[in-house]
Design an enzyme around this catalytic site. Structure first.
Site, PDB file in Angstrom:
ATOM      1  N   GLU A  31       0.852  -1.188   0.000  1.00 17.41           N
ATOM      2  CA  GLU A  31       0.000   0.000   0.000  1.00 17.41           C
ATOM      3  C   GLU A  31       0.887   1.238   0.000  1.00 17.41           C
ATOM      4  O   GLU A  31       2.011   1.214   0.512  1.00 17.41           O
ATOM      5  CB  GLU A  31      -0.892   0.008   1.248  1.00 17.41           C
ATOM      6  CG  GLU A  31      -1.846   1.193   1.330  1.00 17.41           C
ATOM      7  CD  GLU A  31      -2.817   1.082   2.499  1.00 17.41           C
ATOM      8  OE1 GLU A  31      -3.636   2.005   2.677  1.00 17.41           O
ATOM      9  OE2 GLU A  31      -2.756   0.080   3.235  1.00 17.41           O
ATOM     10  N   ASN A  76      -6.561   1.431   2.884  1.00 18.48           N
ATOM     11  CA  ASN A  76      -7.278   2.690   3.102  1.00 18.48           C
ATOM     12  C   ASN A  76      -6.895   3.749   2.076  1.00 18.48           C
ATOM     13  O   ASN A  76      -7.710   4.598   1.710  1.00 18.48           O
ATOM     14  CB  ASN A  76      -7.000   3.216   4.518  1.00 18.48           C
ATOM     15  CG  ASN A  76      -7.526   2.299   5.598  1.00 18.48           C
ATOM     16  OD1 ASN A  76      -8.300   1.388   5.343  1.00 18.48           O
ATOM     17  ND2 ASN A  76      -7.100   2.538   6.826  1.00 18.48           N
ATOM     18  N   ASN A 176     -12.219  -1.078  -0.481  1.00 11.95           N
ATOM     19  CA  ASN A 176     -11.505  -1.565   0.701  1.00 11.95           C
ATOM     20  C   ASN A 176     -12.235  -1.170   1.969  1.00 11.95           C
ATOM     21  O   ASN A 176     -12.543   0.008   2.165  1.00 11.95           O
ATOM     22  CB  ASN A 176     -10.091  -0.970   0.734  1.00 11.95           C
ATOM     23  CG  ASN A 176      -9.355  -1.296   2.016  1.00 11.95           C
ATOM     24  OD1 ASN A 176      -8.888  -2.413   2.213  1.00 11.95           O
ATOM     25  ND2 ASN A 176      -9.260  -0.320   2.923  1.00 11.95           N
ATOM     26  N   GLU A 177     -12.538  -2.152   2.819  1.00 12.95           N
ATOM     27  CA  GLU A 177     -13.070  -1.915   4.175  1.00 12.95           C
ATOM     28  C   GLU A 177     -14.141  -0.832   4.203  1.00 12.95           C
ATOM     29  O   GLU A 177     -14.095   0.092   5.022  1.00 12.95           O
ATOM     30  CB  GLU A 177     -11.923  -1.571   5.133  1.00 12.95           C
ATOM     31  CG  GLU A 177     -10.955  -2.723   5.334  1.00 12.95           C
ATOM     32  CD  GLU A 177      -9.872  -2.439   6.373  1.00 12.95           C
ATOM     33  OE1 GLU A 177      -9.784  -1.289   6.868  1.00 12.95           O
ATOM     34  OE2 GLU A 177      -9.110  -3.370   6.688  1.00 12.95           O
ATOM     35  N   TYR A 248      -6.301  -8.721  12.133  1.00  9.39           N
ATOM     36  CA  TYR A 248      -5.000  -8.545  12.772  1.00  9.39           C
ATOM     37  C   TYR A 248      -5.118  -8.932  14.240  1.00  9.39           C
ATOM     38  O   TYR A 248      -6.168  -8.744  14.850  1.00  9.39           O
ATOM     39  CB  TYR A 248      -4.532  -7.089  12.673  1.00  9.39           C
ATOM     40  CG  TYR A 248      -4.356  -6.587  11.260  1.00  9.39           C
ATOM     41  CD1 TYR A 248      -3.181  -6.826  10.554  1.00  9.39           C
ATOM     42  CD2 TYR A 248      -5.374  -5.875  10.630  1.00  9.39           C
ATOM     43  CE1 TYR A 248      -3.013  -6.359   9.258  1.00  9.39           C
ATOM     44  CE2 TYR A 248      -5.219  -5.405   9.330  1.00  9.39           C
ATOM     45  CZ  TYR A 248      -4.041  -5.654   8.648  1.00  9.39           C
ATOM     46  OH  TYR A 248      -3.885  -5.194   7.359  1.00  9.39           O
ATOM     47  N   GLU A 296      -6.101  -9.314   3.969  1.00  5.19           N
ATOM     48  CA  GLU A 296      -5.269  -8.618   4.967  1.00  5.19           C
ATOM     49  C   GLU A 296      -5.237  -9.494   6.214  1.00  5.19           C
ATOM     50  O   GLU A 296      -6.287  -9.785   6.788  1.00  5.19           O
ATOM     51  CB  GLU A 296      -5.816  -7.230   5.329  1.00  5.19           C
ATOM     52  CG  GLU A 296      -5.588  -6.172   4.271  1.00  5.19           C
ATOM     53  CD  GLU A 296      -5.919  -4.770   4.762  1.00  5.19           C
ATOM     54  OE1 GLU A 296      -5.697  -4.471   5.966  1.00  5.19           O
ATOM     55  OE2 GLU A 296      -6.410  -3.973   3.942  1.00  5.19           O
ATOM     56  N   GLN A 353       1.850  -6.201   5.676  1.00  2.00           N
ATOM     57  CA  GLN A 353       2.158  -5.977   4.277  1.00  2.00           C
ATOM     58  C   GLN A 353       3.515  -6.620   3.952  1.00  2.00           C
ATOM     59  O   GLN A 353       3.967  -7.462   4.725  1.00  2.00           O
ATOM     60  CB  GLN A 353       2.127  -4.491   3.985  1.00  2.00           C
ATOM     61  CG  GLN A 353       0.734  -3.903   4.152  1.00  2.00           C
ATOM     62  CD  GLN A 353       0.619  -2.459   3.666  1.00  2.00           C
ATOM     63  OE1 GLN A 353       1.453  -1.930   2.953  1.00  2.00           O
ATOM     64  NE2 GLN A 353      -0.458  -1.804   4.098  1.00  2.00           N
TER      65      GLN A 353
END
Length: 508
Positions: A31, A76, A176-177, A248, A296, A353
């Site tokens: 990212e 993001n 994304n999200e 996460y 992710e 990442q």
């Protein structure tokens, strides 16, 4: 084997097939965040930099990992990104205020440069489109720019930028999200479902051969999980091929036994999303199966406090630079085991990442690149976890943790590479104080013999690697043996183990 160690038993049989492992579960993520791009993969002044400015030492480490697919450019970041800013002559590209992470984006690296870098490291690209501040039009134009051969405005624009051949990007994320209040352009599930459906419809008209990932919940902790999946899939089920999962984990309270049990939460997450997908399949009377993209996943918590000190609007600041310790590597190994065991539904995944930002690879600006502790389980799974995932029947002693009960000390996944006639057993010993004596029944694999036992272990759970010293690295295990179809191995306390067997032939 020692009588003082606890004992675990595993049965592995060729008939206990789960599914072929899609190699893309060993994917990763870059990212435009922190030093992932600038002084991460890209540093024109670095001694190893190539003609495009990408670091050669980093490329070498990425190639070593064998990363099959890399998600780009966010994250993001993508929800406020104008892809047009990153193409064309570099000296004409605008500098933008990047709102997701409050930095300045110079746009020195954009779509074409990243595609060239990905090709150099042998990876496909999972491209994300902006469904935050933009939508259908920008998405279909970017797809045309990337994939259409020639003869249209955006394909010819790409050619004018020096890229004659299309990039042929197959996999695309629809935003994304989008459930997150932190996300630029956050959507309700109905808003997102409608936008994603219309975007997918237009993109498939441009290129019918692409595959699409619909946004799932940002984590299991979201108050709308799993309703978000049910509502959005009601719109996107027939146009998307995958739904995304993000998760996460951290160990903020210093409870290592509880931390290593968090894969049980990951297991629940996968099962819940799978069940929700199948509910929508039944509701729609569909013949199609929705697959999962765990695009992710990682440990992330070490850098949270440091990130509050970042100077706003700087270029490539050191954001999300978790320095991983040994126990983090153990959990990463456990998360890989969990995904391998769900190879029937988890078809893609991205360790988030790849470089500097919560990453297995770290760099010094102008200096060295080095391997974090989590590099190794990721490497081992990528190298040896390709083939057919088999269901291990595990009999293990258990423990109770703060948030989980009946946690098996042994966690394991098994992969049979039939073409290479290799069998790999991934084994995590969660016991923090004692070794585990493993007996594995592999009698259905007649003629297979032990060729390697790789162990990642360290006396200090908090040991870390640095550019100057690599404290945590794998070594060969001792004392493992395979005889008469029974494999015996000593698993050190708190250890990640890769046990490899290969078919041997008697020429007599």
């Amino acid at each position: 084997m020692s009588s003082t160690a606890q004992k675990a038993r595993v049965i592995v049989d060729k008939a206990f097939r789960i599914a072929e492992v899609d190699n893309r579960i060993y994917g990763s993520f870059i990212e435009h965040l922190g030093r992932a791009v600038y002084s991460g993969i890209y540093e024109p002044s670095h001694p190893t930099a190539d003609s495009l400015g990408f670091r050669g030492d980093v490329k070498q480490l990425v190639r070593e990992l064998g990363v099959p697919i890399i998600r780009y450019p966010g994250g993001n970041f993508v929800s406020g990104y104008n892809w047009e800013d990153g193409v064309g002559p570099a000296d004409l590209r605008p500098r933008r205020l990047e709102l997701a992470w409050r930095t300045t984006e110079p746009n020195d690296v954009g779509t074409n440069e990243f595609m060239s870098w990905a090709k150099e490291v042998g990876s496909e690209v999972m491209m994300a489109v902006n469904l935050g501040t933009r939508g259908v039009d920008a998405a279909r134009n970017l797809l045309e720019y990337c994939n259409h051969p020639s003869g249209s405005y955006y394909s010819d624009l790409r050619r004018s930028h020096g890229y004659e051949q299309p990039h042929r990007v197959k996999t695309w994320c629809l935003g994304n999200e989008m459930d997150g209040p932190w996300q630029i352009g956050q959507k309700t599930p109905v808003e997102y479902g409608r936008l994603a459906y219309e975007t997918a419809k237009a993109m498939r008209l441009v290129d019918p051969n692409i595959e699409l990932v619909s946004c799932g919940s940002s984590s299991t902790g979201m108050p709308t999980f799993p309703e978000w999946e049910a509502v959005t899939l009601d719109h996107t089920y027939e146009v998307a091929d995958y739904i995304s999962l993000h998760q996460y984990y951290g160990n903020r309270d210093g409870d290592s036994a509880n931390f290593l049990a968090r894969t049980m939460d990951m297991e629940h997450f996968i099962r819940t999303v799978t069940a929700t997908c199948d509910y929508i399949k039944a509701k729609k009377r569909s013949k199609k199966t929705m697959y999962l993209s765990f695009d992710e996943w990682n440990v992330w918590y070490h850098s949270n406090e440091a990130d509050t000190q970042i100077e706003p609007w700087s270029v490539g600041p050191p954001q999300l630079e978790d320095i991983y310790n040994f126990e983090d590597a153990l959990l990463v190994g456990g998360m890989l085991i969990t995904m391998i065991r769900h190879a029937d539904r988890v078809k893609m995944a991205c360790l988030a990442q790849l470089v500097n930002v919560i990453a297995p690879i770290m760099t010094e600006a102008g200096g060295r690149a080095w391997k974090q502790t989590i590099f190794y389980p990721y490497l081992h799974a990528s190298l040896f976890g390709r083939g057919t995932s088999l269901q291990p029947i595990i009999d293990s002693p258990k423990y109770d943790a703060q948030d989980y009960t009946d946690v098996p000390y042994l966690d394991s996944a098994v992969v049979h590479n039939e073409a290479e006639e290799e069998l790999t057993i991934f084994a995590l010993n969660r016991n923090l104080t004692d070794p585990l004596d493993l007996e594995c029944d592999v009698r259905s694999f007649a003629g297979y013999q032990l060729v390697e036992h790789i162990v990642l272990a360290h006396e200090d759970l908090k040991a870390v690697n640095t550019a100057a010293e690599e404290k945590v690295k794998p070594h060969s295990g001792g004392g493992a043996e395979c005889r008469d179809g029974l494999l015996h191995a000593r698993l050190s306390k708190a250890s990640w183990n890769v046990i490899r067997l290969k078919k041997t032939y008697d020429d007599k």
